[in-house]
Design a protein around this motif. Structure first.
Motif: not given
Lengths: 420, 420
Positions: B37-42, B181, B56, B24, B60, B211, B27-28, B21, B3
Motif C-alpha cells: 500500500t503506497l498511499f492512504h487518503q481520508t 515483518f 487521484i 492501517q 497512482r 528499517g 494496509a497490514r 484504524t 500497488k
C-alpha cells in the motif's frame, strides 16, 4: 476559506505497521481554531511519492501540515521532498545545527554525524525550533500554499504545533474563528445508561451539539461551542454544561483532561487529607496514576505493592492466619491491607486492591475479574466487591480496578469538609 | 507490480473527531499477502471531494480499497461517487434489497425507506454481500483499476475483506506472496547511534529490507521478509536477525511485542531470581510495568512507593540523617532505598528510583530530569545517575527512568547463571 490537508510520512504508517494518530490530532486542533481539514494523506518514505503527494495536497489545500520524515536517518526525506517540490536547494542553518548540538550536549550523548542533516532546510524556508527533541521543523510558503513540517513523534509535534505553527497561522489571520469542545467526564455508570438519561442532550441539530464518548470506563459528554472569540464559544456551551452538572451530580469527575486521578487530587487539595495505597492485583497502577500528577506529593505519602503474601504481612500487618483462612482475594484481606497502609504511612485515608487479574488463577469461587477494594479512614474500614468479568483481558481488569479504587477515594473525600 | 491505496471516507474522520484504524488494518493485511500500500487518503462526506480523491487514487494505484460512506443516510455518498467517477448510472440490485430486508427482519426491526439506497450500485459493479450488517459492499473495475468499497464499521469491514475481497484478489492472481515483518527491540542507545552502527543493514535496496523505528526510547529493527510461503518469508529474515543479535548483543530485549518488562521477566524465569522495587520519582510505574505481565508473581515480591521521606525511612530504613545530609535525590539515598527493599522483601535483587520528575522542584544542582537509580544484590549496592533533560515532560521523565531501571535489572540478571 482556507482549507487544510495533513500529510503523514512514513513507510511504517502506510504499510500499517504503526497507526498514525497525528493527522487526527492536527485536524481536531485546526478545527478548534476554525480551519477545516478536508483531506489526510499518508505516504511512504520515498522521495518521488512524497513529492507527488505534496503536489496533490498543494492543488487542493492552502495549508499543508506534514508530520514525520525529519529524523537523521536515510529514510527521512521530508526536507528533500519539500526542496524538490519547490525546486530549490537545501542549505544548512547554523542556528539549528547549534541547537541540535546543544540538545545532545545536555543529554551527555555524542552527536552522530548523521544528525547534521537535521540542520538542512529548503532555501527560503524558516526553521521551526524543537524545544523537546532534536529534529527542527520547517515552515515554508510556496505558490500561495503554506507548508508546516513537524516531527512524527507526537509529543514533539504537539509542542511545535502550539508554539511555532499556530502563531504563524494567527499572524496570517488564519484560524481566527473559535470553536471549543468542552468535555465533561463521568465515572460510575455505563455509556448506554448515561445515554438513556439524556435524549434531550444528544438530539440531532441541537445547539450546542452534544456527543457521548467512552474511554476506559470514563464516559464523557462533548459539547461543541462556536463563536468569534473563545469567550463567545465557551459562553455558548455554558447552559448545557450547567444542565449536565445538575443532572449527573456525583458522577461528574471534572472537565477536559480531568479523569479520576485529577478528581481525587482536587478533593485532596480541598480537604487537605493525605492518602496511601496498598495494591495487590493493580500492582502499582493506583500509585502510578496519582503520582503522574504534578504537585501531588504533599497529599500522597506512598504505597505498598504487596504482590507476595509475605509482603502483605511484613509491610501491611495482614495476619498470616487471615491470609490462610480467607485467601488473599477476600474482603477481610482488602480491609486489613487498607488499615495497615493507613497506620504504617500515617495517612488519613488508605485504599487497597486485591483480586484476580488473570488470565489464569481463577477458580469457580474466585473467578478472573473478581476484585476486592478496601478503604480505611478514621471512621473504620470497609470493603467492596467488583466483578469486572472473566472475559476481560488483564490490563482492562487492572485499569478498571484502579479506577474504581480512585473513585471510592473521591467519593469518600467528597463527604469531608474543606480544610478551611 | 500491483500497488494499493486506501480511501477512508467520513467527515468525522477527516475532522479528527474519530480515528480511522481501517486503513492501517487493510494496509497490514494487504502487505501480508504481498500487495504494497503506497498511499492512504481520508476524505469528508462530500461528493466532489470523493470523486476527486478517487481520481487521484486511480492515477497512482491499481487497487483502491474504500471504507465508509455505504450507510443509508444522506451523508453516505460512496455509491454516488463511484458512479460519478466511472460515468455510469446507479441501478437497484434486487438480491441486495432482499438481503437488506432479511437482515432487518432477523433483528425484528422495521426497515426504513432510506435503507433502500443501500441496494443501489453503479452499473457494471458487483455487490459484495455483508454477512454481519446491512450495508453491502461494492466491487468494480474501471479503467484498469479495481475498486473495493467496504463498510466503515471495522467488524463488518474485516469480515467483508476476508470473505469477499481477498478471494477476488486471488482470482486475479494478486496477493499470492507472503510477507512477514520481524521486529527486534533494543534499549540503551539512541536511534542515531544505532543507525551509525548499522549502515550495511539500513542500506537502500538491501534484501531483506531493514528499517529502524523508535518508541519511548526502545529502538527497533524491522526486517521485511518475502516469499511464496510464510515459512519462506521468515527464512529470508533469519540471517539478518542473526547478524543483528550478534552485533547488538546485550542491547537486545527481544522480538515483536517484547519490550523491557518482558525481557526482565525472561531473565527472572531463566535465573529464578526474585525482585523487589523501591520507587520515588517513578511512583509505582516500575512495579506496574512488571505486574502487567502474566505469571510474574513467583518472581516479583512487591514494591514500596516511598513518596514521602517518612515512608523512605519507615518502609526502607533510609536513615533520616542521610536524607537530611544528601537530600532524597542522591546516590546515597538511591542505594539505601534499594538495599532496604532487598532486605525487607527478602528479594535477590532490588531496584530503586529517586529523582526530580518535574516540571517544578528542580534546582541548579538537582535539575528536573535528574534521576538516581539504585541496585542492590548479594554483591552489594550501586547507583547510577541519569540526566533525562529538564525540557522533558513529567511523563517522559517517569517512563524513561522506569525503563532505565528495568534495563539495569535486566543487565544485572544477564550476568547470573541459569537456575538449572
Amino acid at each position: 476559506m482556507l482549507k487544510a490537508e495533513t500529510l503523514a510520512i512514513g513507510t511504517e504508517l502506510v504499510s500499517g505497521q504503526s497507526l498514525d494518530t497525528n493527522s487526527q490530532w492536527l485536524a481536531r486542533e485546526l478545527g478548534a481554531i476554525g480551519i477545516p481539514t478536508l483531506f489526510h494523506q499518508t505516504v511512504c518514505d520515498q522521495l518521488e511519492e512524497n513529492v507527488s503527494a505534496l503536489r496533490i495536497a498543494a492543488g487542493r489545500a492552502g495549508l499543508v501540515l506534514l508530520t514525520g520524515g525529519l529524523g537523521p536517518t536515510r529514510d527521512d526525506l521530508t526536507r528533500d521532498a519539500l526542496a524538490a517540490y519547490a525546486g530549490v536547494p537545501l542549505r544548512e542553518d547554523p542556528a539549528s545545527l547549534e541547537a541540535i548540538r546543544a540538545m545532545f550536549a545536555r543529554r551527555n550523548r555524542p552527536m552522530a554525524d548523521r544528525n547534521r542533516v537535521q540542520a538542512l532546510f529548503p532555501e527560503g524556508a524558516e526553521p521551526l525550533p524543537n524545544r523537546v527533541g532534536t529534529a527542527p521543523g520547517i515552515w515554508m510558503e510556496h505558490g500561495g500554499v503554506a507548508f508546516a513540517c513537524m516531527p512524527g513523534i507526537p509529543s514533539e509535534m504537539r509542542v511545535m504545533f502550539f508554539e511555532q505553527v499556530v502563531p504563524r497561522l494567527k499572524a496570517r489571520s488564519w484560524g481566527t474563528r473559535s470553536i471549543v469542545f468542552r468535555k465533561i467526564n463521568m465515572f460510575g455508570r455505563g455509556e448506554s445508561e448515561i445515554e438513556a438519561m439524556s435524549p434531550d442532550l444528544t438530539a440531532r441539530d441541537r445547539v450546542p451539539e452534544v456527543g457521548i464518548t467512552a474511554h476506559q470506563a470514563t464516559i464523557s459528554f462533548r459539547i461543541r461551542g462556536e463563536g468569534d472569540t473563545p469567550e463567545e464559544a465557551l459562553a455558548q456551551t455554558e447552559p448545557t454544561a450547567a444542565l449536565i452538572r445538575e443532572r449527573f451530580g456525583d458522577l461528574i469527575l471534572g472537565e477536559g483532561a480531568e479523569d479520576l486521578p485529577e478528581a481525587v487530587f482536587a478533593e485532596l487539595r480541598r480537604t487537605g487529607a493525605t492518602l496511601a495505597t496498598a495494591e495487590s492485583c493493580t500492582g502499582g497502577l493506583v500509585a502510578q496514576m496519582i503520582t503522574a500528577l504534578v504537585g501531588v506529593s504533599p497529599y500522597f505519602l506512598g504505597g505498598v505493592v504487596s504482590y507476595a503474601n509475605s509482603a502483605k504481612a511484613a509491610f501491611l500487618d495482614v495476619p498470616v492466619e487471615m491470609l490462610d483462612a480467607h485467601g488473599a482475594v477476600s474482603p477481610e484481606v482488602a480491609e486489613a491491607m487498607a488499615a495497615g497502609a493507613r497506620r504504617r504511612f500515617g495517612a488519613d485515608l488508605a485504599i487497597s486492591t486485591t483480586g484476580v487479574a488473570g488470565p489464569t488463577g481463577g477458580t469457580p469461587e474466585k473467578p478472573v475479574g473478581l476484585v476486592y477494594l478496601g478503604l480505611a479512614t478514621e471512621a473504620g474500614t470497609q470493603s467492596r466487591r467488583l466483578e469486572i468479568g472473566p472475559e476481560q483481558p488483564r490490563d482492562i481488569i487492572q485499569h478498571r480496578a484502579a479506577k474504581n479504587a480512585l473513585n471510592w477515594v473521591r467519593l469518600a473525600l467528597r463527604e469531608r469538609p474543606g480544610k478551611d
